[in-house]
Design a protein around this motif. Structure first.
Motif, short mmCIF file in Angstrom:
data_model
loop_
_atom_site.label_atom_id
_atom_site.label_comp_id
_atom_site.label_asym_id
_atom_site.label_seq_id
_atom_site.Cartn_x
_atom_site.Cartn_y
_atom_site.Cartn_z
N LEU A 116 -0.94 8.48 -14.12
CA LEU A 116 -1.54 7.54 -15.05
C LEU A 116 -1.99 6.28 -14.33
N ILE A 117 -1.15 5.80 -13.39
CA ILE A 117 -1.51 4.60 -12.63
C ILE A 117 -2.78 4.86 -11.82
N LYS A 118 -2.86 6.03 -11.20
CA LYS A 118 -4.03 6.35 -10.38
C LYS A 118 -5.29 6.44 -11.23
N LYS A 119 -5.20 7.08 -12.39
CA LYS A 119 -6.37 7.23 -13.25
C LYS A 119 -6.85 5.90 -13.78
N SER A 120 -5.90 5.00 -14.06
CA SER A 120 -6.28 3.67 -14.58
C SER A 120 -6.92 2.82 -13.52
N GLY A 121 -6.64 3.13 -12.25
CA GLY A 121 -7.19 2.33 -11.14
C GLY A 121 -6.59 0.97 -11.02
N ARG A 178 0.73 5.39 10.33
CA ARG A 178 0.10 4.90 11.56
C ARG A 178 -1.41 4.94 11.45
N GLU A 179 -1.94 6.00 10.85
CA GLU A 179 -3.38 6.13 10.66
C GLU A 179 -3.91 4.98 9.79
N LEU A 180 -3.19 4.70 8.70
CA LEU A 180 -3.62 3.62 7.80
C LEU A 180 -3.52 2.26 8.49
N LEU A 181 -2.46 2.04 9.25
CA LEU A 181 -2.30 0.77 9.96
C LEU A 181 -3.47 0.54 10.92
N SER A 182 -3.82 1.54 11.70
CA SER A 182 -4.95 1.42 12.63
C SER A 182 -6.25 1.16 11.88
N TYR A 183 -6.43 1.85 10.75
CA TYR A 183 -7.64 1.65 9.95
C TYR A 183 -7.73 0.21 9.45
N LEU A 184 -6.61 -0.33 8.92
CA LEU A 184 -6.64 -1.69 8.38
C LEU A 184 -6.91 -2.73 9.48
N ILE A 185 -6.30 -2.54 10.64
CA ILE A 185 -6.53 -3.48 11.74
C ILE A 185 -7.98 -3.42 12.19
N GLY A 186 -8.52 -2.20 12.31
CA GLY A 186 -9.89 -2.05 12.77
C GLY A 186 -10.92 -2.50 11.75
N LEU A 237 -5.20 2.81 -1.55
CA LEU A 237 -6.45 2.77 -0.82
C LEU A 237 -7.11 4.14 -0.82
N GLU A 238 -8.41 4.16 -1.09
CA GLU A 238 -9.15 5.41 -1.15
C GLU A 238 -9.07 6.14 0.19
N GLY A 239 -8.71 7.41 0.11
CA GLY A 239 -8.57 8.21 1.32
C GLY A 239 -7.15 8.22 1.86
N TYR A 240 -6.32 7.32 1.35
CA TYR A 240 -4.93 7.24 1.83
C TYR A 240 -3.93 7.31 0.68
N GLU A 241 -4.37 7.83 -0.47
CA GLU A 241 -3.47 7.93 -1.61
C GLU A 241 -2.30 8.87 -1.27
N PRO A 242 -1.11 8.57 -1.79
CA PRO A 242 0.03 9.46 -1.55
C PRO A 242 -0.24 10.85 -2.11
N ASP A 243 0.29 11.86 -1.48
CA ASP A 243 0.14 13.24 -1.90
C ASP A 243 1.04 13.48 -3.11
N HIS A 262 0.86 -1.18 0.00
CA HIS A 262 0.00 0.00 0.00
C HIS A 262 0.90 1.23 0.00
N PRO A 263 1.01 1.97 -1.14
CA PRO A 263 1.74 3.24 -1.12
C PRO A 263 0.99 4.24 -0.24
N VAL A 264 1.72 4.95 0.61
CA VAL A 264 1.10 5.90 1.52
C VAL A 264 2.16 6.89 1.99
N ASP A 265 1.73 8.11 2.28
CA ASP A 265 2.67 9.09 2.81
C ASP A 265 3.17 8.65 4.17
N LYS A 266 4.43 8.93 4.45
CA LYS A 266 5.05 8.51 5.70
C LYS A 266 4.26 8.98 6.92
N LYS A 267 3.76 10.22 6.88
CA LYS A 267 3.07 10.79 8.04
C LYS A 267 1.69 10.17 8.27
N ARG A 268 1.18 9.38 7.31
CA ARG A 268 -0.14 8.77 7.47
C ARG A 268 -0.08 7.26 7.66
#
Length: 410
Positions: A401-406, A230-238, A370-376, A222-228
């Protein structure tokens, strides 16, 4: 070679294995047991969770029983971590339960006096970490003069942790005429070079591709910004209602910080790392196994020697410094033929580490945004433009291009 290598073992061992539910040996056990019984030096390579410990402990117990119990140390198993030493000790105790053989584990972070007392009573099999073994040799409570067999378990990790000089010092205290066994999940070039210097005409046993990951483990990034992260980890566990999750981070500081933040998110979490006392590490691990601790956050010291039944998920909160450690981390799940899932949260700063891992295992890992956690992407643009102008812009456009293709990267 016998159709079942277990039939080559002492009858007492065969009865014990039958009672434990061991019917058929794994591939590494089937190939290694006859060679070890024949007194050959062995280099064994197999993925984690395939039964490497039994592959060398069973034939060595057999040899000791055949020669007769003498009380002196005849087998030495050297491990890189305390956890792995404890695991080997447990397996030896399990397999030799109906024999008079004694086994002692020697490792730092624990009171040395009980270890001294155990050695004084005699132990045919000693398992230990290099530093504590040297401590006992120095004070005279351990004698390797009658040693028959030396085993280096997880030899690659031993070199990564800088134990090569300690291992050479240990070898000076034991007979030159001995059987030597190397067992590991990965065999980098430096380990191969060391093995050929220390082993005598070794038999190579390689189960599946060296440096490969188990087919039983589904891998995802899951590509994600470094600062997010922990937030993503908690979301996935929950969101997945995960009840037993092993999370890997790189440093003591990051494991402690992450465990504390997860607690603030309402998740019962504990951290284990090399600077914690053995008692604290044992309590955290037991709490995790019993279900009292939902999330165990660990450094790579826990990648070896953790044997947790039915662990379904492993998370890489941070990618490891050494790509080989990725194999050992995710090898904590998908063990003994069961399926598991390994999820890596990867920031743009870790892209080089991800490429190194993919090169080592010779496969591209699927990625999912993941929707809501895309890298900036704006932050990505600034980062790459600072580092390389047009090259950074090309990478930014490719990501768009990768994001638009889904679609995940193939």
């Amino acid at each position: 070679m016998s159709d079942n290598a277990f039939t080559l073992l002492n009858e007492t061992l065969q009865s014990t294995l039958s009672a434990l539910g061991y019917a058929q040996p794994t591939d590494i056990q089937q190939q290694a047991i006859p060679k070890v019984l024949a007194g050959k030096d062995v280099m064994g390579a197999a993925q984690t969770g395939t039964g490497k410990t039994a592959a060398f402990t069973l034939p060595l117990i057999h040899q000791l029983l055949e020669k007769g119990v003498k009380g002196s140390t005849r087998v030495l198993v050297v491990t890189p971590t305390r956890e792995l030493a404890q695991q080997v000790l447990e397996k030896v105790a399990e397999y030799s339960q109906n024999t008079p053989l004694k086994c002692v584990a020697l490792y730092g972070g624990a009171n040395i006096n009980p270890q001294k007392n155990a050695l004084a009573k005699g132990a045919e099999i000693v398992v230990g970490t290099p530093g504590r073994l040297l401590d006992h040799l120095h004070i005279g409570t351990l004698n390797l003069g009658a040693l028959d067999t030396l085993v280096l378990d997880e030899a690659d990790r031993m070199l990564d942790m800088g134990f090569i000089s300690d291992i050479k010092r240990l070898m000076k205290k034991m007979p030159k005429e001995r059987q030597t066994l190397f067992f590991s999940a990965t065999y980098p070039k430096q380990v191969m070079d060391l093995a050929y210097r220390l082993l005598n005409a070794p038999v190579r046993i390689e189960i599946s591709t060296c440096n490969s990951t188990a087919d039983t483990v589904e891998q995802l990034v899951h590509p994600v910004d470094k600062k997010r992260k922990r937030e993503l980890l908690s979301y996935l566990i929950g969101s997945k209602n995960l009840q037993q999750v092993l999370v890997f981070a790189k440093t003591r500081q990051s494991t402690e910080a992450l465990a504390n933040e997860l607690k603030l998110d309402g998740l019962e979490a504990e951290a284990i790392h090399g600077e914690k006392t053995q008692g604290a590490r044992n309590r955290a691990l037991e709490g995790f196994k019993s279900g009292e601790v939902r999330v165990l956050v660990a450094t790579d010291v826990a990648a070896r020697g953790l044997d947790i039944p039915s662990l379904d998920y492993v998370f890489n909160y941070e990618l490891p410094h050494q790509p080989e450690d990725y194999i050992h981390r995710i090898g904590r799940t998908g063990r003994a033929g069961k399926s598991g899932k390994a999820i890596s949260l990867v920031s743009r700063e870790e892209e080089g580490m991800l490429v190194a891992i993919e090169t080592l295992i010779d496969q591209r890992l699927p990625q999912e945004w993941l929707e809501g956690y895309e890298p900036d992407l704006n932050a990505d643009k600034e980062h790459h433009e600072k580092r390389g102008g047009r090259g950074g812009e090309k990478r930014r456009l490719k990501r768009q291009l990768i994001k638009k293709s889904g679609k995940a990267r193939r």
